[in-house]
Design a protein around this motif. Structure first.
Motif, PDB file in Angstrom:
ATOM      1  N   LYS A   1      34.983  37.495  15.433  1.00 13.80           N
ATOM      2  CA  LYS A   1      33.996  38.111  16.351  1.00 13.80           C
ATOM      3  C   LYS A   1      33.448  37.034  17.288  1.00 13.80           C
ATOM      4  CE  LYS A   1      29.950  37.549  13.486  1.00 13.80           C
ATOM      5  NZ  LYS A   1      28.795  38.069  12.859  1.00 13.80           N
ATOM      6  N   SER A   2      32.806  37.458  18.339  1.00 13.06           N
ATOM      7  CA  SER A   2      32.365  36.499  19.354  1.00 13.06           C
ATOM      8  C   SER A   2      31.260  35.592  18.810  1.00 13.06           C
ATOM      9  CB  SER A   2      31.874  37.236  20.599  1.00 13.06           C
ATOM     10  OG  SER A   2      30.760  38.027  20.246  1.00 13.06           O
ATOM     11  N   GLY A   3      31.216  34.373  19.335  1.00 13.11           N
ATOM     12  CA  GLY A   3      30.151  33.426  18.982  1.00 13.11           C
ATOM     13  C   GLY A   3      30.480  32.530  17.796  1.00 13.11           C
ATOM     14  N   VAL A   4      31.482  32.906  16.992  1.00  6.74           N
ATOM     15  CA  VAL A   4      31.790  32.141  15.775  1.00  6.74           C
ATOM     16  C   VAL A   4      32.237  30.722  16.138  1.00  6.74           C
ATOM     17  CG1 VAL A   4      33.357  31.998  13.803  1.00  6.74           C
ATOM     18  CG2 VAL A   4      32.399  34.201  14.481  1.00  6.74           C
ATOM     19  N   LEU A   5      33.165  30.656  17.070  1.00  8.52           N
ATOM     20  CA  LEU A   5      33.698  29.349  17.464  1.00  8.52           C
ATOM     21  C   LEU A   5      32.593  28.481  18.071  1.00  8.52           C
ATOM     22  CD1 LEU A   5      36.289  27.752  17.524  1.00  8.52           C
ATOM     23  CD2 LEU A   5      36.793  28.730  19.764  1.00  8.52           C
ATOM     24  N   ALA A   6      31.725  29.124  18.858  1.00 12.59           N
ATOM     25  CA  ALA A   6      30.623  28.371  19.491  1.00 12.59           C
ATOM     26  C   ALA A   6      29.711  27.769  18.423  1.00 12.59           C
ATOM     27  CB  ALA A   6      29.833  29.303  20.410  1.00 12.59           C
ATOM     28  N   ASP A   7      29.418  28.541  17.345  1.00 12.92           N
ATOM     29  CA  ASP A   7      28.554  28.019  16.271  1.00 12.92           C
ATOM     30  C   ASP A   7      29.188  26.794  15.616  1.00 12.92           C
ATOM     31  OD1 ASP A   7      26.763  30.035  16.710  1.00 12.92           O
ATOM     32  OD2 ASP A   7      27.490  31.326  15.079  1.00 12.92           O
ATOM     33  N   ILE A   8      30.489  26.910  15.372  1.00 13.12           N
ATOM     34  CA  ILE A   8      31.180  25.811  14.679  1.00 13.12           C
ATOM     35  C   ILE A   8      31.226  24.562  15.560  1.00 13.12           C
ATOM     36  CG2 ILE A   8      33.430  25.083  13.734  1.00 13.12           C
ATOM     37  CD1 ILE A   8      33.834  28.106  13.012  1.00 13.12           C
ATOM     38  N   THR A   9      31.595  24.737  16.817  1.00 16.13           N
ATOM     39  CA  THR A   9      31.712  23.563  17.690  1.00 16.13           C
ATOM     40  C   THR A   9      30.333  22.940  17.939  1.00 16.13           C
ATOM     41  OG1 THR A   9      31.717  25.023  19.613  1.00 16.13           O
ATOM     42  CG2 THR A   9      33.853  24.265  18.829  1.00 16.13           C
ATOM     43  N   ARG A  10      29.265  23.764  17.930  1.00 16.08           N
ATOM     44  CA  ARG A  10      27.912  23.215  18.118  1.00 16.08           C
ATOM     45  C   ARG A  10      27.575  22.296  16.936  1.00 16.08           C
ATOM     46  NH1 ARG A  10      25.107  27.666  18.266  1.00 16.08           N
ATOM     47  NH2 ARG A  10      25.914  28.118  20.337  1.00 16.08           N
ATOM     48  N   ILE A  11      27.903  22.711  15.732  1.00 15.61           N
ATOM     49  CA  ILE A  11      27.608  21.868  14.552  1.00 15.61           C
ATOM     50  C   ILE A  11      28.384  20.543  14.661  1.00 15.61           C
ATOM     51  CG2 ILE A  11      27.976  21.663  12.047  1.00 15.61           C
ATOM     52  CD1 ILE A  11      27.380  24.684  11.848  1.00 15.61           C
ATOM     53  N   LEU A  12      29.639  20.639  15.060  1.00 21.96           N
ATOM     54  CA  LEU A  12      30.438  19.409  15.173  1.00 21.96           C
ATOM     55  C   LEU A  12      29.861  18.502  16.264  1.00 21.96           C
ATOM     56  CD1 LEU A  12      34.039  20.866  14.713  1.00 21.96           C
ATOM     57  CD2 LEU A  12      32.748  19.491  13.077  1.00 21.96           C
ATOM     58  N   ALA A  13      29.455  19.110  17.388  1.00 27.26           N
ATOM     59  CA  ALA A  13      28.893  18.305  18.478  1.00 27.26           C
ATOM     60  C   ALA A  13      27.586  17.645  18.029  1.00 27.26           C
ATOM     61  CB  ALA A  13      28.648  19.188  19.700  1.00 27.26           C
ATOM     62  N   ASP A  14      26.730  18.407  17.315  1.00 34.61           N
ATOM     63  CA  ASP A  14      25.471  17.834  16.807  1.00 34.61           C
ATOM     64  C   ASP A  14      25.745  16.624  15.916  1.00 34.61           C
ATOM     65  OD1 ASP A  14      24.142  19.816  18.057  1.00 34.61           O
ATOM     66  OD2 ASP A  14      23.635  20.971  16.239  1.00 34.61           O
ATOM     67  N   SER A  15      26.892  16.665  15.193  1.00 38.33           N
ATOM     68  CA  SER A  15      27.241  15.579  14.258  1.00 38.33           C
ATOM     69  C   SER A  15      28.051  14.493  14.950  1.00 38.33           C
ATOM     70  CB  SER A  15      28.046  16.141  13.082  1.00 38.33           C
ATOM     71  OG  SER A  15      27.410  17.242  12.531  1.00 38.33           O
ATOM     72  N   ASP A  16      28.197  14.616  16.271  1.00 33.14           N
ATOM     73  CA  ASP A  16      28.953  13.628  17.053  1.00 33.14           C
ATOM     74  C   ASP A  16      30.427  13.561  16.611  1.00 33.14           C
ATOM     75  OD1 ASP A  16      29.099  11.885  19.120  1.00 33.14           O
ATOM     76  OD2 ASP A  16      28.546  10.121  17.941  1.00 33.14           O
ATOM     77  N   ILE A  17      30.953  14.725  16.206  1.00 33.54           N
ATOM     78  CA  ILE A  17      32.373  14.788  15.826  1.00 33.54           C
ATOM     79  C   ILE A  17      33.117  15.478  16.965  1.00 33.54           C
ATOM     80  CG2 ILE A  17      34.063  15.708  14.173  1.00 33.54           C
ATOM     81  CD1 ILE A  17      31.837  15.585  12.055  1.00 33.54           C
ATOM     82  N   SER A  18      34.063  14.743  17.535  1.00 31.08           N
ATOM     83  CA  SER A  18      34.764  15.258  18.699  1.00 31.08           C
ATOM     84  C   SER A  18      36.062  15.964  18.261  1.00 31.08           C
ATOM     85  CB  SER A  18      35.049  14.054  19.605  1.00 31.08           C
ATOM     86  OG  SER A  18      35.965  14.400  20.566  1.00 31.08           O
ATOM     87  N   ILE A  19      36.337  17.107  18.891  1.00 32.23           N
ATOM     88  CA  ILE A  19      37.524  17.890  18.514  1.00 32.23           C
ATOM     89  C   ILE A  19      38.723  17.413  19.342  1.00 32.23           C
ATOM     90  CG2 ILE A  19      38.538  20.209  18.446  1.00 32.23           C
ATOM     91  CD1 ILE A  19      35.579  21.217  18.230  1.00 32.23           C
ATOM     92  N   ASP A  20      39.845  17.216  18.659  1.00 34.65           N
ATOM     93  CA  ASP A  20      41.041  16.692  19.325  1.00 34.65           C
ATOM     94  C   ASP A  20      42.030  17.819  19.641  1.00 34.65           C
ATOM     95  OD1 ASP A  20      42.805  14.723  20.228  1.00 34.65           O
ATOM     96  OD2 ASP A  20      43.859  14.721  18.312  1.00 34.65           O
ATOM     97  N   ALA A  21      42.125  18.799  18.760  1.00 40.55           N
ATOM     98  CA  ALA A  21      43.048  19.927  18.960  1.00 40.55           C
ATOM     99  C   ALA A  21      42.555  21.097  18.132  1.00 40.55           C
ATOM    100  CB  ALA A  21      44.454  19.534  18.530  1.00 40.55           C
ATOM    101  N   MET A  22      42.979  22.301  18.526  1.00 41.68           N
ATOM    102  CA  MET A  22      42.524  23.480  17.785  1.00 41.68           C
ATOM    103  C   MET A  22      43.529  24.614  17.925  1.00 41.68           C
ATOM    104  SD  MET A  22      39.191  25.779  18.294  1.00 41.68           S
ATOM    105  CE  MET A  22      40.200  27.156  18.734  1.00 41.68           C
ATOM    106  N   ILE A  23      43.751  25.369  16.855  1.00 36.77           N
ATOM    107  CA  ILE A  23      44.502  26.613  16.984  1.00 36.77           C
ATOM    108  C   ILE A  23      43.760  27.716  16.237  1.00 36.77           C
ATOM    109  CG2 ILE A  23      46.870  25.782  17.413  1.00 36.77           C
ATOM    110  CD1 ILE A  23      47.479  25.945  14.469  1.00 36.77           C
ATOM    111  N   GLN A  24      43.911  28.915  16.751  1.00 32.59           N
ATOM    112  CA  GLN A  24      43.346  30.056  16.026  1.00 32.59           C
ATOM    113  C   GLN A  24      44.483  31.039  15.815  1.00 32.59           C
ATOM    114  OE1 GLN A  24      39.775  31.893  17.555  1.00 32.59           O
ATOM    115  NE2 GLN A  24      40.201  33.801  16.474  1.00 32.59           N
ATOM    116  N   ARG A  25      44.659  31.420  14.544  1.00 32.17           N
ATOM    117  CA  ARG A  25      45.712  32.396  14.250  1.00 32.17           C
ATOM    118  C   ARG A  25      45.299  33.736  14.858  1.00 32.17           C
ATOM    119  NH1 ARG A  25      46.374  36.173  10.479  1.00 32.17           N
ATOM    120  NH2 ARG A  25      44.554  35.537   9.287  1.00 32.17           N
ATOM    121  N   GLU A  26      46.248  34.388  15.492  1.00 29.62           N
ATOM    122  CA  GLU A  26      45.946  35.696  16.053  1.00 29.62           C
ATOM    123  C   GLU A  26      45.736  36.670  14.890  1.00 29.62           C
ATOM    124  OE1 GLU A  26      48.016  38.727  19.230  1.00 29.62           O
ATOM    125  OE2 GLU A  26      48.885  36.762  18.888  1.00 29.62           O
TER     126      GLU A  26
END
Ligand code: NDP
Ligand code: HSE
Length: 435
Positions: free
Chosen positions: A363-388
């Motif tokens: 559902k919408s917003g899930v990815l945004a919540d996860i990436t916000r937590i990673l950004a708050d922790s100063d963890i940078s994302i290098d690659a991502m896939i989402q299974r359809e």
């Protein structure tokens, strides 16, 4: 010149290989060593099998201590394995003034400090090329070939059994238990195969390499150890889609704060040579300041590959037999009074990248919540896939690769992600090494 007399303790897989190769290549070996190297006594619990293997040409006994104390023996080769009786036999040989060759990584990782101290007191050599990566001369490379360098890190596929299992499962789709049985039949697996599967054997070897690479004592009890038993095939598949292979790595890395000493499955870019080491083969990559990266590859287990390393030690000892003890190569590469008590860091202080797999509500917003937590922790994302998500499915998988961070930081961020209502169950976390 008078031959060197060798007493062999244990004539199983490796001992049998040593006997056969020494016999087959006797002339070539003597030309290198400067004198004949001959096995004159063999101890094994099964003296009948020992008689069949040796043709009854040597003294046979089931009392290994009679060999360590035999006045005619110059070098004792310990190939019975384990850390109980093997330790007593090693110390008995050393105290009887005999040089010791062993393939026993468990013995050295756990009791090496005591054994080397005893050898130093008694002016005898302890050689252990076969204890790490079987037939690959990695001990000699670290101890002698790279002695001009500051070694920065060592990372290796140093357990043939687990590499064989991972390769066969991925390529042939064979079940774990069946591949393990094959490895046992081929003589790769330890007597207790959980040592292989749970990473203990690789940790023994990583501990030995860390000691020689950095001039520190054996600190096996501080090693972080994870094996392959909890690895899920879905992660092997997702790693493949992202361009990585999963390998069980043994890593020893020097940082200003201390030493990272760890064994665990890790994603390795598929383009790296190390990622393409398959079957029971081993490989060790060493990063050093002057030479840069060097890679050592070969058979890490089996009768004759391991015998090759044991016999190389016999040749070394034969050549240095009469040298003054202070002119010999130090056991742990550095002079004994130069071994430094550098601490092994807790795993939470490891700096590495991560593979994260999480099951989420689609559902919408899930990815945004996860990436916000990673950004708050100063963890940078290098690659991502989402299974359809499939038709009618309300959940899906998100897989992320991160840039480097300190492990405790990653653990804290993952705990926050797991607490999100939209994230189902635990996040799967694997370390990723770009090497
Ligand atoms: P095996 O079990 O094949 O051989 C060990 C032999 O020693 C057996 O014949 C065993 O008899 C005998 N033995 C055990 N305890 C005693 C004792 N107290 N007195 C006399 N004989 C004894 O082991 P491996 O040859 O595979 O391994 C030997 C060592 O080499 C281990 O330390 C192992 O970790 C190391 N190593 C092995 C490699 C490999 O590829 N196999 C590679 C690199 C290192 P019994 O069978 O009756 O117990
Ligand atoms: N059990 C070990 C392996 C043998 O599988 O690599 C070699 O040390």
């Amino acid at each position: 010149m008078k031959p060197i007399n060798v007493g062999l303790l244990g004539i199983g897989t490796v001992g049998g290989g040593v006997f056969a190769v020494l016999e087959r290549n006797a002339d070539e070996i003597a030309r290198r060593a400067g004198r004949e190297i001959r096995i004159t006594a063999v101890a094994d619990r099964d003296t009948e099998r020992a008689r069949r293997l040796t043709g009854g040409t040597v003294k046979l006994t089931d009392d290994a201590f009679s060999v360590t104390r035999d006045l005619e023996i110059d070098i004792v080769v310990e190939l019975i394995g384990g850390v109980g009786m093997a330790k007593d036999l090693a110390l008995s040989a050393i105290e009887s003034g005999k040089h010791l060759v062993t393939a026993n990584k468990a013995l050295l990782a756990v009791h090496g400090n005591e054994i080397f101290a005893a050898a130093h007191r008694h002016d005898v050599m302890v050689a252990f090329e076969a204890a790490v990566a079987g037939g690959i001369p990695i001990i000699k490379a670290l101890r002698e070939g790279l002695s001009a360098n500051r070694i920065e890190w060592v990372a290796g596929i140093i357990n043939g059994t687990t590499n064989f299992i991972l390769s066969e499962m991925r390529d042939k789709g064979l079940p774990f238990d069946e591949v393990l049985r094959q490895a046992q039949r081929l003589g790769y697996a330890e007597t207790d195969p959980t040592f292989d599967i749970e990473g203990v054997d690789a940790a023994h070897k990583a501990t030995i390499m860390s000691a020689i690479a950095f001039g520190i004592p054996m600190q096996f009890d501080k090693a972080h150890i994870e094996g392959i038993s909890r690895l899920e095939s879905v992660d092997i598949a997702y790693a493949g889609q992202l361009g990585y292979r999963i390998k069980l790595l043994g890593i020893a890395r020097k940082r200003p704060e201390g030493i990272e000493l760890r064994v665990h499955p890790a994603l390795v870019p598929a383009s790296r040579l190390l990622a393409n080491v398959e079957g029971a083969m081993n490989a060790v990559l060493v990063q050093a300041d002057a030479v840069g990266a060097t890679l050592y590859y070969g058979k890490g287990a089996g009768a004759e590959p391991t015998a090759s390393a044991v016999i190389a030690d016999l040749v070394d000892i034969t050549r240095l037999h009469t040298a003054d003890p202070e002119h010999r190569v130090p056991h742990l590469a550095f002079q004994p009074d130069q071994v430094l008590d550098v601490p092994v860091l807790p795993i939470e202080e490891t700096v590495t990248s991560y593979y994260l797999r999480m099951r989420v509500l689609d559902k919408s917003g899930v990815l945004a919540d996860i990436t916000r937590i990673l950004a708050d922790s100063d963890i940078s994302i290098d690659a991502m896939i989402q299974r359809e998500a499939g038709e009618g499915e309300s959940q899906t998988d998100i897989i992320m690769l991160t840039h480097q961070t300190v492990e405790k930081n990653a653990i804290a961020a993952i705990a926050r992600i797991e607490a999100l209502d939209s994230v189902q169950g635990k996040v799967t976390r694997l370390r990723l090494e770009t090497l």
